[in-house]
Design a protein around this motif. Structure first.
Motif, PDB file in Angstrom:
ATOM      1  N   GLU A 183       0.866  -1.187   0.000  1.00 52.44           N
ATOM      2  CA  GLU A 183       0.000   0.000   0.000  1.00 52.44           C
ATOM      3  C   GLU A 183       0.897   1.230   0.000  1.00 52.44           C
ATOM      4  O   GLU A 183       1.661   1.457   0.939  1.00 52.44           O
ATOM      5  N   LEU A 184       0.798   2.052  -1.051  1.00 52.88           N
ATOM      6  CA  LEU A 184       1.652   3.234  -1.167  1.00 52.88           C
ATOM      7  C   LEU A 184       0.869   4.542  -1.262  1.00 52.88           C
ATOM      8  O   LEU A 184       1.473   5.617  -1.242  1.00 52.88           O
ATOM      9  N   ALA A 185      -0.451   4.452  -1.372  1.00 47.07           N
ATOM     10  CA  ALA A 185      -1.247   5.667  -1.501  1.00 47.07           C
ATOM     11  C   ALA A 185      -1.021   6.609  -0.327  1.00 47.07           C
ATOM     12  O   ALA A 185      -0.981   7.842  -0.490  1.00 47.07           O
ATOM     13  N   SER A 186      -0.847   6.055   0.854  1.00 46.40           N
ATOM     14  CA  SER A 186      -0.641   6.881   2.044  1.00 46.40           C
ATOM     15  C   SER A 186       0.661   7.662   1.978  1.00 46.40           C
ATOM     16  O   SER A 186       0.814   8.682   2.663  1.00 46.40           O
ATOM     17  N   LYS A 187       1.609   7.209   1.164  1.00 44.90           N
ATOM     18  CA  LYS A 187       2.908   7.880   1.051  1.00 44.90           C
ATOM     19  C   LYS A 187       2.838   9.127   0.174  1.00 44.90           C
ATOM     20  O   LYS A 187       3.694  10.018   0.293  1.00 44.90           O
ATOM     21  N   VAL A 188       1.854   9.193  -0.704  1.00 48.07           N
ATOM     22  CA  VAL A 188       1.804  10.290  -1.680  1.00 48.07           C
ATOM     23  C   VAL A 188       0.554  11.153  -1.557  1.00 48.07           C
ATOM     24  O   VAL A 188       0.475  12.216  -2.166  1.00 48.07           O
ATOM     25  N   SER A 189      -0.413  10.716  -0.788  1.00 47.57           N
ATOM     26  CA  SER A 189      -1.680  11.449  -0.687  1.00 47.57           C
ATOM     27  C   SER A 189      -1.514  12.717   0.140  1.00 47.57           C
ATOM     28  O   SER A 189      -0.651  12.815   1.020  1.00 47.57           O
ATOM     29  N   VAL A 190      -2.374  13.685  -0.131  1.00 46.12           N
ATOM     30  CA  VAL A 190      -2.417  14.917   0.650  1.00 46.12           C
ATOM     31  C   VAL A 190      -2.804  14.580   2.095  1.00 46.12           C
ATOM     32  O   VAL A 190      -3.512  13.605   2.347  1.00 46.12           O
ATOM     33  N   LYS A 191      -2.316  15.372   3.038  1.00 46.80           N
ATOM     34  CA  LYS A 191      -2.620  15.115   4.454  1.00 46.80           C
ATOM     35  C   LYS A 191      -3.933  15.772   4.883  1.00 46.80           C
ATOM     36  O   LYS A 191      -4.649  15.249   5.749  1.00 46.80           O
ATOM     37  N   GLU A 192      -4.233  16.911   4.283  1.00 48.87           N
ATOM     38  CA  GLU A 192      -5.463  17.640   4.600  1.00 48.87           C
ATOM     39  C   GLU A 192      -6.184  17.999   3.296  1.00 48.87           C
ATOM     40  O   GLU A 192      -5.548  18.206   2.266  1.00 48.87           O
ATOM     41  N   PRO A 193      -7.506  18.090   3.312  1.00 47.90           N
ATOM     42  CA  PRO A 193      -8.238  18.454   2.092  1.00 47.90           C
ATOM     43  C   PRO A 193      -7.835  19.837   1.589  1.00 47.90           C
ATOM     44  O   PRO A 193      -7.449  20.713   2.368  1.00 47.90           O
ATOM     45  N   TYR A 194      -7.911  20.010   0.278  1.00 42.01           N
ATOM     46  CA  TYR A 194      -7.675  21.327  -0.311  1.00 42.01           C
ATOM     47  C   TYR A 194      -8.563  21.502  -1.527  1.00 42.01           C
ATOM     48  O   TYR A 194      -9.146  20.532  -2.028  1.00 42.01           O
ATOM     49  N   PHE A 195      -8.663  22.743  -2.013  1.00 40.48           N
ATOM     50  CA  PHE A 195      -9.535  23.058  -3.139  1.00 40.48           C
ATOM     51  C   PHE A 195      -8.712  23.405  -4.375  1.00 40.48           C
ATOM     52  O   PHE A 195      -7.603  23.928  -4.271  1.00 40.48           O
ATOM     53  N   TYR A 196      -9.279  23.108  -5.535  1.00 45.77           N
ATOM     54  CA  TYR A 196      -8.622  23.440  -6.804  1.00 45.77           C
ATOM     55  C   TYR A 196      -9.672  23.972  -7.772  1.00 45.77           C
ATOM     56  O   TYR A 196     -10.717  23.355  -7.944  1.00 45.77           O
ATOM     57  N   GLY A 197      -9.372  25.128  -8.397  1.00 43.04           N
ATOM     58  CA  GLY A 197     -10.293  25.689  -9.380  1.00 43.04           C
ATOM     59  C   GLY A 197     -11.062  26.889  -8.845  1.00 43.04           C
ATOM     60  O   GLY A 197     -10.759  27.434  -7.780  1.00 43.04           O
ATOM     61  N   ASP A 198     -12.067  27.262  -9.594  1.00 47.86           N
ATOM     62  CA  ASP A 198     -12.888  28.431  -9.289  1.00 47.86           C
ATOM     63  C   ASP A 198     -14.070  28.018  -8.407  1.00 47.86           C
ATOM     64  O   ASP A 198     -14.879  27.173  -8.789  1.00 47.86           O
ATOM     65  N   GLU A 199     -14.162  28.626  -7.225  1.00 49.76           N
ATOM     66  CA  GLU A 199     -15.241  28.244  -6.313  1.00 49.76           C
ATOM     67  C   GLU A 199     -16.625  28.576  -6.863  1.00 49.76           C
ATOM     68  O   GLU A 199     -17.631  28.069  -6.366  1.00 49.76           O
ATOM     69  N   ASN A 200     -16.685  29.415  -7.899  1.00 49.28           N
ATOM     70  CA  ASN A 200     -17.967  29.752  -8.528  1.00 49.28           C
ATOM     71  C   ASN A 200     -18.260  28.900  -9.764  1.00 49.28           C
ATOM     72  O   ASN A 200     -19.182  29.200 -10.518  1.00 49.28           O
ATOM     73  N   ALA A 201     -17.470  27.858  -9.973  1.00 49.86           N
ATOM     74  CA  ALA A 201     -17.665  26.973 -11.126  1.00 49.86           C
ATOM     75  C   ALA A 201     -19.030  26.286 -11.059  1.00 49.86           C
ATOM     76  O   ALA A 201     -19.655  26.194  -9.988  1.00 49.86           O
ATOM     77  N   THR A 202     -19.463  25.798 -12.203  1.00 47.38           N
ATOM     78  CA  THR A 202     -20.786  25.181 -12.294  1.00 47.38           C
ATOM     79  C   THR A 202     -20.875  23.863 -11.533  1.00 47.38           C
ATOM     80  O   THR A 202     -21.896  23.558 -10.904  1.00 47.38           O
ATOM     81  N   TYR A 203     -19.797  23.077 -11.567  1.00 46.90           N
ATOM     82  CA  TYR A 203     -19.854  21.735 -10.993  1.00 46.90           C
ATOM     83  C   TYR A 203     -18.865  21.590  -9.831  1.00 46.90           C
ATOM     84  O   TYR A 203     -17.772  22.150  -9.846  1.00 46.90           O
ATOM     85  N   LYS A 204     -19.281  20.808  -8.847  1.00 48.19           N
ATOM     86  CA  LYS A 204     -18.431  20.515  -7.698  1.00 48.19           C
ATOM     87  C   LYS A 204     -18.049  19.036  -7.727  1.00 48.19           C
ATOM     88  O   LYS A 204     -18.914  18.170  -7.908  1.00 48.19           O
ATOM     89  N   ILE A 205     -16.758  18.767  -7.547  1.00 45.45           N
ATOM     90  CA  ILE A 205     -16.251  17.403  -7.597  1.00 45.45           C
ATOM     91  C   ILE A 205     -15.518  17.072  -6.298  1.00 45.45           C
ATOM     92  O   ILE A 205     -14.678  17.846  -5.848  1.00 45.45           O
ATOM     93  N   SER A 206     -15.831  15.937  -5.709  1.00 49.08           N
ATOM     94  CA  SER A 206     -15.061  15.398  -4.593  1.00 49.08           C
ATOM     95  C   SER A 206     -14.086  14.367  -5.153  1.00 49.08           C
ATOM     96  O   SER A 206     -14.504  13.372  -5.756  1.00 49.08           O
ATOM     97  N   ALA A 207     -12.786  14.629  -4.977  1.00 53.12           N
ATOM     98  CA  ALA A 207     -11.759  13.754  -5.528  1.00 53.12           C
ATOM     99  C   ALA A 207     -10.996  13.061  -4.410  1.00 53.12           C
ATOM    100  O   ALA A 207     -10.534  13.720  -3.463  1.00 53.12           O
TER     101      ALA A 207
END
Length: 373
Positions: free
Chosen positions: A161-185
């Motif tokens: 299992e290596l995902a834990s080695k490269v994943s972000v530690k805390e959530p963050y946002f990417y893009g324009d907060e006023n965009a039409t669609y919201k995605i949880s990644a």
């Protein structure tokens, strides 16, 4: 001249085979990992910073590495992710006007051990014949017995299992907060260019750590879910698999790439397996079974899903096939807006044949919003 000061170096494979070379830029020491190769003629900086390559020793099959330097925009994460670099000719001087620095400087800043002057054609042929395996690259050529002992203790990629080695530690946002669609990644090794492609399509993305729960992703009230690419064996990712099952139960749109593709398969009871030497390059041929069209794709994976089990699953339809070995390269869940591919539609640099998959994801989101309005 630097060319005269480089130390002798070698590659020691787990089966005892040795290939000789020289250290790049005078850096010394040893680096361990699974040795693999990439057939791309360009894109070395993207390869080195791709989280999917975490823990691997990269053999580049292009004869010249470093000839166009390094650019701050050509990265897929915040640092180099490979364990070490093996190449034929390393260029200390570059000719690209847009370069911010030499590749030598870039690698030194990331403290990466690299060796050149290796017969990479012979090494790649050996890997193709004998399979990917653990190895060490080293300038400590007088400590082979000790290195062999250390190499024997390096864990195999199967079950790792290596995902834990490269994943972000805390959530963050990417893009324009006023965009039409919201995605949880779900970040199990996400590439920056995936986020760029979603943002280009009017999406505001919240990126979550690898161990985030479905409830955490759902609390963002997203229009769709994304499961990213990443390194290692997909089977240990029990949390990601459970999350994917819940998204499917709700019937919300979901798109998975590479490791995310394997997670979707596991969530549907389809097993995965470690490949002999994997698919890594930017010229892999894919057949879209839905349209009959061919695609040239960028790929980077050492695991694959079981095609026979996918064909036998009444809830799954195979959408894409790899034309070299007929492995399942894309699946969708019948009667749900859920799909995935084994390759990288966000490829940069690389072929753009598969960009349409991001548009399909957006189409699923639009249709789902209309149906649930």
């Amino acid at each position: 001249m630097k060319y005269q000061k480089r130390k002798p170096a070698l590659i020691l494979l787990a089966d005892g085979t040795i290939f000789h070379g020289k250290a790049v830029a005078g850096k010394e020491g040893s680096a361990f990992g699974e040795v693999c190769f990439n057939t791309g003629m360009t894109g070395y900086q993207e390869i080195f910073t791709d989280p999917s390559y975490y823990g691997q020793l990269m053999v580049t099959t292009n004869a010249h590495i470093g000839n166009y330097g390094a650019n701050n925009e050509d990265v897929e994460s915040d640092s180099v992710k490979i364990s070490g670099l093996i190449c034929r000719n390393f260029s200390y001087h570059h000719s690209r006007p847009a370069a911010d620095e030499s590749l030598e400087s870039f690698l030194n800043k990331n403290n990466l051990l690299a060796i050149s002057d290796v017969d990479t054609r012979a090494l790649v042929s050996y890997i193709r014949d004998n399979g990917a395996m653990n190895a060490v690259i080293t300038t400590e050529i007088d400590k082979l017995d000790d290195l062999k002992k250390q190499l024997a203790d390096v864990p195999d990629m199967k079950g790792l299992e290596l995902a834990s080695k490269v994943s972000v530690k805390e959530p963050y946002f990417y893009g324009d907060e006023n965009a039409t669609y919201k995605i949880s990644a779900l970040d199990i090794g996400i590439k920056t260019n995936i986020l760029k492609n979603l943002a280009k399509r009017d999406c505001y993305v919240k990126v979550f750590p690898y161990n985030a729960t479905y409830e955490e992703l759902a609390a963002f009230n997203p229009d769709g879910y994304f499961i990213s690419n990443g390194p290692g064996d997909p089977e240990p990712l029990e949390g990601a698999i459970a999350l994917t099952k819940k998204v499917m139960e709700k019937g919300d749109p979901l798109f998975g790439i590479c490791l995310g593709h394997q997670v979707l398969a596991l969530a549907n009871g389809i097993s995965t397996y470690k490949m002999h030497h994997g698919h890594r390059g930017i010229n892999h041929p894919i057949l879209n079974l839905m349209t009959g069209k061919g695609e040239i794709t960028s790929q980077n994976h050492g695991f694959a899903i079981n095609r026979e089990e996918a064909e036998a699953n009444p809830n799954i339809e195979i959408t894409h096939l790899h034309l070299n070995d007929k492995t399942a390269a894309g699946i969708k869940v019948k009667d749900k807006p859920v799909f995935s591919v084994q390759y990288h539609p966000e490829a940069s640099p690389g072929p753009h044949d598969a960009w349409y998959l991001f548009d399909e994801f957006i189409s699923h989101i639009k249709n789902h919003k209309l149906q649930t309005a």
